[in-house]
Design an enzyme around this catalytic site. Structure first.
Site, PDB file in Angstrom:
ATOM      1  N   ARG A 173       5.190  19.021   6.408  1.00 35.10           N
ATOM      2  CA  ARG A 173       5.182  20.635   7.243  1.00 35.10           C
ATOM      3  C   ARG A 173       6.492  21.384   6.825  1.00 35.10           C
ATOM      4  NH1 ARG A 173       4.712  19.234  12.877  1.00 35.10           N
ATOM      5  NH2 ARG A 173       4.771  17.074  12.707  1.00 35.10           N
ATOM      6  N   SER A 188       6.013  23.977  15.485  1.00 30.16           N
ATOM      7  CA  SER A 188       5.152  23.180  14.984  1.00 30.16           C
ATOM      8  C   SER A 188       4.644  22.847  13.751  1.00 30.16           C
ATOM      9  CB  SER A 188       4.437  22.674  16.117  1.00 30.16           C
ATOM     10  OG  SER A 188       4.590  21.755  17.147  1.00 30.16           O
ATOM     11  N   GLU A 190      -5.284  33.905  18.341  1.00 28.48           N
ATOM     12  CA  GLU A 190      -5.541  33.823  16.078  1.00 28.48           C
ATOM     13  C   GLU A 190      -6.477  34.830  16.040  1.00 28.48           C
ATOM     14  OE1 GLU A 190      -6.280  31.241  19.080  1.00 28.48           O
ATOM     15  OE2 GLU A 190      -4.360  29.602  18.520  1.00 28.48           O
ATOM     16  N   HIS A 210      -1.613  19.707  11.136  1.00 31.63           N
ATOM     17  CA  HIS A 210      -2.434  19.038  12.230  1.00 31.63           C
ATOM     18  C   HIS A 210      -3.495  19.423  11.995  1.00 31.63           C
ATOM     19  CE1 HIS A 210       1.793  20.079  13.795  1.00 31.63           C
ATOM     20  NE2 HIS A 210       1.458  19.015  14.947  1.00 31.63           N
ATOM     21  N   ASP A 251      -3.241  13.295  21.071  1.00 38.20           N
ATOM     22  CA  ASP A 251      -4.327  14.640  21.666  1.00 38.20           C
ATOM     23  C   ASP A 251      -5.688  14.473  21.856  1.00 38.20           C
ATOM     24  OD1 ASP A 251      -1.702  15.619  21.741  1.00 38.20           O
ATOM     25  OD2 ASP A 251      -1.779  16.713  20.848  1.00 38.20           O
ATOM     26  N   ARG A 263      -0.106  16.522  10.164  1.00 35.82           N
ATOM     27  CA  ARG A 263       1.224  16.625  11.564  1.00 35.82           C
ATOM     28  C   ARG A 263       2.348  15.196  10.871  1.00 35.82           C
ATOM     29  NH1 ARG A 263       1.823  12.616  15.050  1.00 35.82           N
ATOM     30  NH2 ARG A 263       2.977  13.519  16.840  1.00 35.82           N
TER      31      ARG A 263
END
Lengths: 271, 306
Positions: free
Chosen positions: B6, B33, B54, B105, B113, B163
Site C-alpha cells: 500500500r 489505510s 462509496e 485489504h 477483523d 494489507r
C-alpha cells in the site's frame, strides 16, 4: 432568453415526439416524458450553453438525465437543438440505433452521461462540477434532472451532502415531482415529504415551480444557476400531462400507447 | 526486508500527481489505510475525501472522468466493488470511463477483523464487467509498477492490494511489466498458478516440493484482464497438472478464470485452492492454515496430484 411562445411550441413538439417514438417502438415511458417535457425543453433549448458544432467543448454546460427512462424527451430536445436529426427519432429502442432505451453518452451526440439505474445522477453531476471548478471553467453549470421516486435511493442523499460540503454553486438539480412511482404514489410507497425542508436541512437552496409553466421555468432555472451554493428546483408536475387517459394516473409507468390511443393523444395535445 | 504494497501505491500515486495535474484521488474515509493520504497532503485541491459514501464516491469519480480528469478511487475491497457494484457497472464500465479503482485489504489475509472484512468476492464481481482490467499484484515492485501502468491503460482498471507487508519477489531495480503473467519458478511436474498475497505461500510450497523430488512451476497470475492465454497453455502442456491458489473465493476468481479458459483451449485437470465458505477472525497465518491456503496445503495438494 428564447421567446416563451416559441419555446412553448417546441416543448409541445417534445410531447408529441415522445408519444410517437414510444408508440412506434411499442416500448418506453411516455408518461414520464410528458411529466418533464417542459423541464428538458427549457434546459436544452434555452438555458444551457451548448453547441451542436462543439459537442465536446470542455467549457460547456452539462446535463445528466438521472431519470434515464425519460430518454425520448431528451432525444427529441437534442434533435430540436441540432445534435441529431429529426428522422433518427423513429429508430428509438431498435437494434443498431444510436437512441438506446436509456441514454448512452457513447452513442448519442449531445448526451453528457449514460444513465438508467436510478439514484446516481446527482453524484455524477457533482463530479462534473468539481472537475469544471478544478479546470477553471467557472461558468460551466451542471444540470441534473431527477425523478421524485428515485429520491428513495440513499445515494441521492450522500450526493446531496457532497454538493453542499463542497459548495457546488454550479450544480442545479431539478426534481420532477409528479408524485407517482411504479407501484403507487410516492407518499404511499415511501413518503418524501417534507421534501423542501429535507433539502434545506442538507444545505441546499430550494426553489419551487410549476414544472409545466415554461415562462416560470425560464426564470427559476436562471435564478438557481446564479445562486450561491447548490440549488434544487422542486417542479410540480403531472405524470402523463396532456393525455387524459394517463394523466396523473398510476399503472402507466413504462407503458406505451397503442397506435389508436396515440392518435387520440396526439389530437388531444394539438388542442 | 518486508515492505507494504500500500505504501508503494501511495508513492506511485504521488509521482503520477506530480507528473499530470489531471490526476485526482478519491477516498471514503480510509486514506490512512489505503495510503491516498500521501497524495492528499501533497495535492489537497485534487484530493476528495468523500466520507463513508462509496456509491457517491464511484459515481462522482465517473463524472470527473467524463470531464477529462484521471481519478484514482480507493477504499477497502469490501466496499469497492462490494458496496458499489451497480455504480461501477453503470457509471464507469458501461461508458468505458478511465477510472482506476485501487482497493486494499483483499482476502482473508486481512486477518482479525473477521468475515465481514474478508473481501473474497471482489475479483468475481469485477470479472463480470467485460472491459474492466483486473490486476492482483503480489509484491511491492509489481504493485508500484501496476499503478503506473493503469494510469494510462485503455480501460477502467481494478487493482487489488492486500494489507500485510511482504518480501520483494521482483528486483526493485528492474522494470516490471504488469501486462502479462510472470513465471517465478520453473518446473515440470505441476504448475501452481497464484496471485497476490498467496504467491508467497506458493513459492514456499514449491521449495518444499523440491525436497520431495517434485518439480513445481510457479506462475504469478497478477493480471486477469487482459488474460495471458499463451503462458497458461504453455504451462498446461508442460506439466499437465495444475493447482490454482488464491486469497479469494474459488467461485469466480483467478482459478475459475484459468478453468474457463483451459476447458476450451487445452482441457487439463485443475485443482483450485481458495476460500469456500464465510470465514472468521484470526491471524492471517492461522486463517491460511485453516482455510487451506498455506504452503503446507499447497504441498499436500501437489502430492495428491503427482
Amino acid at each position: 432568453m428564447m421567446d416563451t411562445k416559441t419555446l412553448e411550441s417546441l416543448c409541445g413538439t417534445i410531447r408529441t415526439d415522445a408519444l410517437r417514438m414510444t408508440t412506434g417502438a411499442q416500448s418506453g415511458h411516455p408518461s414520464s416524458c410528458l411529466s418533464c417535457a417542459e423541464i428538458i425543453g427549457v434546459l436544452i433549448l434555452d438555458i444551457m450553453n451548448i453547441d451542436p458544432m462543439k459537442p465536446e467543448d470542455p467549457c460547456r454546460d452539462r446535463f445528466v438525465l438521472s431519470k434515464g427512462h425519460a430518454a425520448p424527451a431528451y432525444y427529441s430536445a437534442l434533435s430540436l437543438k441540432g445534435f441529431i436529426s429529426r428522422d433518427e427519432l423513429a429508430s428509438l429502442r431498435s437494434v443498431g440505433s444510436r437512441l438506446q432505451g436509456h441514454p448512452d453518452m457513447n452513442k448519442t451526440p449531445g448526451v453528457d452521461f449514460s444513465t438508467g439505474s436510478l439514484g446516481m445522477g446527482l453524484s455524477v453531476a457533482n463530479g462534473m462540477a468539481l472537475a469544471c471548478r478544478l479546470q477553471g471553467h467557472s461558468d460551466a453549470t451542471t444540470y441534473v434532472l431527477l425523478g421524485d421516486g428515485e429520491l428513495q435511493e440513499g445515494q441521492v442523499w450522500e450526493a446531496a451532502m457532497s454538493a453542499s460540503h463542497h459548495g457546488l454553486s454550479r450544480v442545479v438539480a431539478i426534481i420532477d415531482r409528479n408524485m407517482l412511482q411504479c407501484d403507487g404514489t410516492t407518499e404511499e410507497i415511501k413518503a418524501l415529504e417534507p421534501l423542501s425542508a429535507k433539502f434545506q436541512s442538507f444545505g441546499w437552496n430550494v426553489f419551487e415551480v410549476d414544472g409545466h409553466d415554461v415562462a416560470a421555468l425560464q426564470l427559476v432555472l436562471r435564478q438557481a444557476r446564479d445562486a450561491t451554493g447548490p440549488s434544487v428546483i422542486i417542479a410540480a408536475t403531472v405524470k402523463g400531462k396532456g393525455v387524459s387517459c394517463m394523466a396523473g394516473k398510476c399503472n402507466w409507468h413504462g407503458k406505451p400507447l397503442s397506435s389508436d390511443a396515440c392518435d387520440a393523444a396526439l389530437r388531444e395535445c394539438s388542442l | 526486508m518486508k515492505v507494504n504494497v500500500r505504501d508503494q501505491y501511495g508513492k506511485a500515486l504521488l509521482e503520477l500527481g506530480q507528473r499530470d495535474e489531471r490526476v485526482v484521488a478519491l477516498d471514503a474515509d480510509l486514506s490512512n489505510s489505503t495510503k491516498t493520504g500521501m497524495f492528499g497532503s501533497a495535492f489537497p485541491d485534487r484530493f476528495f475525501n468523500m466520507g463513508i459514501s462509496e456509491q457517491d464516491m464511484v459515481s462522482t469519480a465517473a463524472g470527473m472522468a467524463s470531464c477529462g480528469l484521471r481519478p484514482f478511487v480507493s477504499t477497502f475491497c469490501s466496499f469497492v466493488p462490494g458496496r458499489s457494484f451497480d455504480q461501477i457497472r453503470m457509471c464507469v464500465a458501461y461508458p468505458d470511463l478511465k477510472v482506476n479503482f485501487v482497493s486494499t485489504h483483499g482476502g482473508i489475509s486481512v486477518g482479525k477483523d473477521g468475515a465481514s472484512h474478508h473481501a473474497n468476492e471482489d475479483l468475481a464481481m469485477m470479472r463480470t464487467l467485460p472491459n474492466m482490467e483486473i490486476y492482483v499484484p503480489s509484491d511491492p515492485q509489481s504493485a508500484y509498477a501496476t499503478i503506473h501502468h493503469v494510469y494510462d491503460s485503455p480501460h477502467p482498471a481494478y487493482v487489488r492490494l492486500f494489507r500485510d507487508s511482504v518480501e520483494y519477489l521482483y528486483d526493485p531495480e528492474e522494470p516490471f511489466d504488469p501486462s502479462h503473467s510472470h513465471v517465478l519458478r520453473e518446473g515440470d511436474d505441476v504448475t501452481i498458478f497464484t496471485c497476490g498475497y498467496s504467491t508467497h505461500d506458493a513459492l514456499k510450497a514449491a521449495g518444499i516440493l523440491e525436497g520431495d523430488g517434485i518439480s513445481a512451476q510457479v506462475i504469478d497470475m497478477q493480471v486477469l484482464r487482459p488474460f495471458d492465454e499463451k503462458t497458461i497453455v504453455a504451462a498446461a502442456k508442460r506439466c499437465g497438472r495444475i493447482i490454482t491458489v488464491e486469497d479469494h473465493s474459488v467461485y469466480g476468481g483467478m482459478g475459475g478464470r484459468v478453468c474457463e479458459f483451459l476447458s476450451s483451449a487445452y482441457p487439463t485437470r485443475v485443482s483450485r485452492l481458495g476460500v469456500r465458505s464465510f470465514t472468521e477472525s484470526g491471524s492471517p497465518r492461522d486463517l491460511y492454515i485453516k482455510y487451506g491456503l498455506s504452503a503446507d496445503s499447497i504441498v499436500k495438494k501437489a502430492r495428491e496430484l503427482t
